[in-house]
Write a protein that holds these residues in place. Sequence first.
Motif, PDB file in Angstrom:
ATOM      1  N   ILE A 195       0.767  -1.126   0.035  1.00  0.00           N
ATOM      2  CA  ILE A 195       0.010   0.090  -0.041  1.00  0.00           C
ATOM      3  C   ILE A 195       0.897   1.117  -0.004  1.00  0.00           C
ATOM      4  O   ILE A 195       1.631   1.374   0.950  1.00  0.00           O
ATOM      5  N   ASN A 196       0.925   2.011  -1.194  1.00  0.00           N
ATOM      6  CA  ASN A 196       1.584   3.089  -0.898  1.00  0.00           C
ATOM      7  C   ASN A 196       0.897   4.217  -0.710  1.00  0.00           C
ATOM      8  O   ASN A 196      -0.090   4.639  -0.832  1.00  0.00           O
ATOM      9  N   ILE A 197       1.523   5.084   0.286  1.00  0.00           N
ATOM     10  CA  ILE A 197       1.003   6.278   0.992  1.00  0.00           C
ATOM     11  C   ILE A 197       1.863   7.510   0.598  1.00  0.00           C
ATOM     12  O   ILE A 197       3.134   7.477   0.968  1.00  0.00           O
ATOM     13  N   GLN A 198       1.292   7.969  -0.276  1.00  0.00           N
ATOM     14  CA  GLN A 198       1.905   9.141  -0.965  1.00  0.00           C
ATOM     15  C   GLN A 198       2.157  10.502  -0.061  1.00  0.00           C
ATOM     16  O   GLN A 198       3.205  11.177  -0.044  1.00  0.00           O
ATOM     17  N   LYS A 199       1.064  10.694   0.734  1.00  0.00           N
ATOM     18  CA  LYS A 199       1.150  11.950   1.614  1.00  0.00           C
ATOM     19  C   LYS A 199       0.014  11.910   2.881  1.00  0.00           C
ATOM     20  O   LYS A 199      -0.784  11.106   2.668  1.00  0.00           O
ATOM     21  N   ARG A 200       0.550  12.618   4.072  1.00  0.00           N
ATOM     22  CA  ARG A 200       0.007  12.565   5.135  1.00  0.00           C
ATOM     23  C   ARG A 200      -0.306  13.903   5.473  1.00  0.00           C
ATOM     24  O   ARG A 200       0.435  14.822   5.430  1.00  0.00           O
ATOM     25  N   TYR A 201      -1.557  14.051   5.982  1.00  0.00           N
ATOM     26  CA  TYR A 201      -1.922  15.595   6.551  1.00  0.00           C
ATOM     27  C   TYR A 201      -2.549  15.343   8.144  1.00  0.00           C
ATOM     28  O   TYR A 201      -3.202  14.409   8.052  1.00  0.00           O
ATOM     29  N   PRO A 202      -2.151  16.382   8.863  1.00  0.00           N
ATOM     30  CA  PRO A 202      -3.166  16.300  10.114  1.00  0.00           C
ATOM     31  C   PRO A 202      -4.626  16.553   9.696  1.00  0.00           C
ATOM     32  O   PRO A 202      -5.096  17.002   8.799  1.00  0.00           O
ATOM     33  N   LEU A 203      -5.418  15.941  10.613  1.00  0.00           N
ATOM     34  CA  LEU A 203      -6.632  15.873  10.594  1.00  0.00           C
ATOM     35  C   LEU A 203      -7.271  17.334  10.381  1.00  0.00           C
ATOM     36  O   LEU A 203      -8.297  17.528   9.260  1.00  0.00           O
ATOM     37  N   ALA A 204      -6.677  18.320  10.982  1.00  0.00           N
ATOM     38  CA  ALA A 204      -7.247  19.730  10.787  1.00  0.00           C
ATOM     39  C   ALA A 204      -6.909  20.277   9.373  1.00  0.00           C
ATOM     40  O   ALA A 204      -7.535  21.193   8.865  1.00  0.00           O
ATOM     41  N   ASP A 205      -5.921  19.593   8.655  1.00  0.00           N
ATOM     42  CA  ASP A 205      -5.860  19.907   7.446  1.00  0.00           C
ATOM     43  C   ASP A 205      -6.491  19.232   6.302  1.00  0.00           C
ATOM     44  O   ASP A 205      -6.048  19.089   5.219  1.00  0.00           O
ATOM     45  N   ALA A 206      -7.686  18.754   6.703  1.00  0.00           N
ATOM     46  CA  ALA A 206      -8.479  17.863   5.782  1.00  0.00           C
ATOM     47  C   ALA A 206      -8.619  18.695   4.161  1.00  0.00           C
ATOM     48  O   ALA A 206      -8.956  17.926   3.444  1.00  0.00           O
ATOM     49  N   ALA A 207      -9.021  19.748   4.524  1.00  0.00           N
ATOM     50  CA  ALA A 207      -9.195  20.766   3.432  1.00  0.00           C
ATOM     51  C   ALA A 207      -8.140  20.662   2.283  1.00  0.00           C
ATOM     52  O   ALA A 207      -7.955  20.380   1.014  1.00  0.00           O
ATOM     53  N   GLN A 208      -6.846  20.880   2.904  1.00  0.00           N
ATOM     54  CA  GLN A 208      -5.491  20.468   1.762  1.00  0.00           C
ATOM     55  C   GLN A 208      -5.389  19.237   1.391  1.00  0.00           C
ATOM     56  O   GLN A 208      -5.001  19.073   0.178  1.00  0.00           O
ATOM     57  N   ALA A 209      -6.013  18.133   1.990  1.00  0.00           N
ATOM     58  CA  ALA A 209      -5.803  16.826   1.844  1.00  0.00           C
ATOM     59  C   ALA A 209      -6.705  16.718   0.527  1.00  0.00           C
ATOM     60  O   ALA A 209      -6.430  16.001  -0.760  1.00  0.00           O
ATOM     61  N   HIS A 210      -7.838  17.278   0.655  1.00  0.00           N
ATOM     62  CA  HIS A 210      -8.757  17.067  -0.340  1.00  0.00           C
ATOM     63  C   HIS A 210      -8.530  17.686  -1.665  1.00  0.00           C
ATOM     64  O   HIS A 210      -8.595  17.285  -2.730  1.00  0.00           O
ATOM     65  N   ALA A 211      -7.837  18.993  -1.373  1.00  0.00           N
ATOM     66  CA  ALA A 211      -7.347  19.770  -2.625  1.00  0.00           C
ATOM     67  C   ALA A 211      -6.492  18.619  -3.355  1.00  0.00           C
ATOM     68  O   ALA A 211      -6.282  18.859  -4.495  1.00  0.00           O
ATOM     69  N   GLN A 212      -5.629  18.249  -2.641  1.00  0.00           N
ATOM     70  CA  GLN A 212      -4.441  17.350  -3.236  1.00  0.00           C
ATOM     71  C   GLN A 212      -5.065  16.110  -3.978  1.00  0.00           C
ATOM     72  O   GLN A 212      -4.891  16.028  -5.110  1.00  0.00           O
ATOM     73  N   LEU A 213      -6.064  15.417  -3.296  1.00  0.00           N
ATOM     74  CA  LEU A 213      -6.495  14.182  -3.890  1.00  0.00           C
ATOM     75  C   LEU A 213      -7.302  14.679  -5.088  1.00  0.00           C
ATOM     76  O   LEU A 213      -7.347  14.051  -6.209  1.00  0.00           O
ATOM     77  N   GLU A 214      -7.971  15.890  -5.221  1.00  0.00           N
ATOM     78  CA  GLU A 214      -9.006  16.132  -6.165  1.00  0.00           C
ATOM     79  C   GLU A 214      -7.983  16.637  -7.486  1.00  0.00           C
ATOM     80  O   GLU A 214      -8.627  16.647  -8.541  1.00  0.00           O
ATOM     81  N   LYS A 215      -6.762  16.680  -7.391  1.00  0.00           N
ATOM     82  CA  LYS A 215      -5.951  16.884  -8.837  1.00  0.00           C
ATOM     83  C   LYS A 215      -6.074  15.608  -9.541  1.00  0.00           C
ATOM     84  O   LYS A 215      -5.761  15.790 -10.749  1.00  0.00           O
ATOM     85  N   GLY A 216      -6.251  14.457  -8.916  1.00  0.00           N
ATOM     86  CA  GLY A 216      -6.676  13.351  -9.730  1.00  0.00           C
ATOM     87  C   GLY A 216      -5.337  12.597 -10.082  1.00  0.00           C
ATOM     88  O   GLY A 216      -5.304  11.776 -11.079  1.00  0.00           O
TER      89      GLY A 216
END
Length: 313
Positions: free
Chosen positions: A282-303
């Motif tokens: 399982i490759n984990i590309q990036k980790r964000y703290p829970l409070a930074d969920a918005a940044q994590a979404h912005a990253q995943l949404e790049k596709g």
Amino acid sequence: MKQIQITEFGAPDVLQSIEAEIPEPQSHQVVIKVDAIGINPIDYKTRRGLGFVAEKAKSRLPWTPGYDVSGEIYSKGSAVTGWEVGQRVCGMVNFPLPAGAYSEYVVAIPEILASVPDSVNSEMAAALPLAGLTAWQGLYETGNLCSGQRVAVLAAAGGVGHIAAQLARHNGAQVWGTASTSHHDFLEELGIKPVDYHNEKSLSQLKDMDLVFDAVGGETGLQALDFLATGGTLVTLPTITAEQIVQAAKEQGKHARGYTVHPDAKQLQTLLDYVADKQLIINIQKRYPLADAAQAHAQLEKGHTRGKIILTV
Ligand SMILES: NC(=O)c1ccc[n+]([C@@H]2O[C@H](COP(=O)([O-])OP(=O)(O)OC[C@H]3O[C@@H](n4cnc5c(N)ncnc54)[C@H](OP(=O)(O)O)[C@@H]3O)[C@@H](O)[C@H]2O)c1
């Protein structure tokens, strides 16, 4: 406890951190103290107001997204047997509603949980459930994968794709995977034959496929009907375009199917065992703290994620 919620659909900044009470389990439930949370495209699609979950969630705002958690059992209801406080677990919880995994503590029914082996860390265990179950069910339940088949996985470097491609290979299939050239070394390391989806010549390798596992959908899924061998099956994941692809296949005398992932503790336990045995990476590309969920979404949404993105608690 900290929890992420939305009060309206919209851009990533609708994800707000709030303080909430630690939940109490009902008699048949457990409460998990969360270590890590896996994020999935369904989380951002729903946040935008798209798809079948948003349709149902719109009357439930404010709403907390998320399904994939790992952590330990913090408390349990009086009727729960076979699970102990402190036990490490993971699962795809409360799918499709109420969801709610973007939280420091989350309620779940134990029937959908799996026990996390010591050698599997919390991040892997959180990244696995929804993507792993989707891969498993798409290949075996919907696609009826058999050993020796020719399989094309579209978006093979993505969250679901990198798991599906490895499972198909372990099952004795020959596996081709589409991705940009930047992911080709990664796919080769996993034993997958890389195909550059930006390049017509590279794509021409995809022919006479017994199974096409389409994790892209839309126009890409429609075009991938051309990759099928006579009698082959295309399994398409994005629910928003599934019907259109199934219909187009019918008109061409071909076979395509959509499906929706469902929780299955036994399948998840098997997947965890594969991870523990290093048969599944399982490759984990990036980790964000829970409070930074918005940044994590912005990253995943790049596709263009390689593997998974997770939130840590
Ligand atoms: N039906 C269900 O129950 C179910 C369950 C889970 C997921 N899904 C759906 O399945 C889809 C995939 O989910 P996921 O978690 O794997 O997403 P993901 O991790 O965000 O997928 C990212 C990957 O997609 C690749 N990609 C993007 N466009 C592509 C194209 N045209 N051809 C080939 N690869 C392409 C990217 O590779 P590059 O960087 O090379 O572009 C990247 O590696 C989503 O739409 C999700 O909603 C459905």
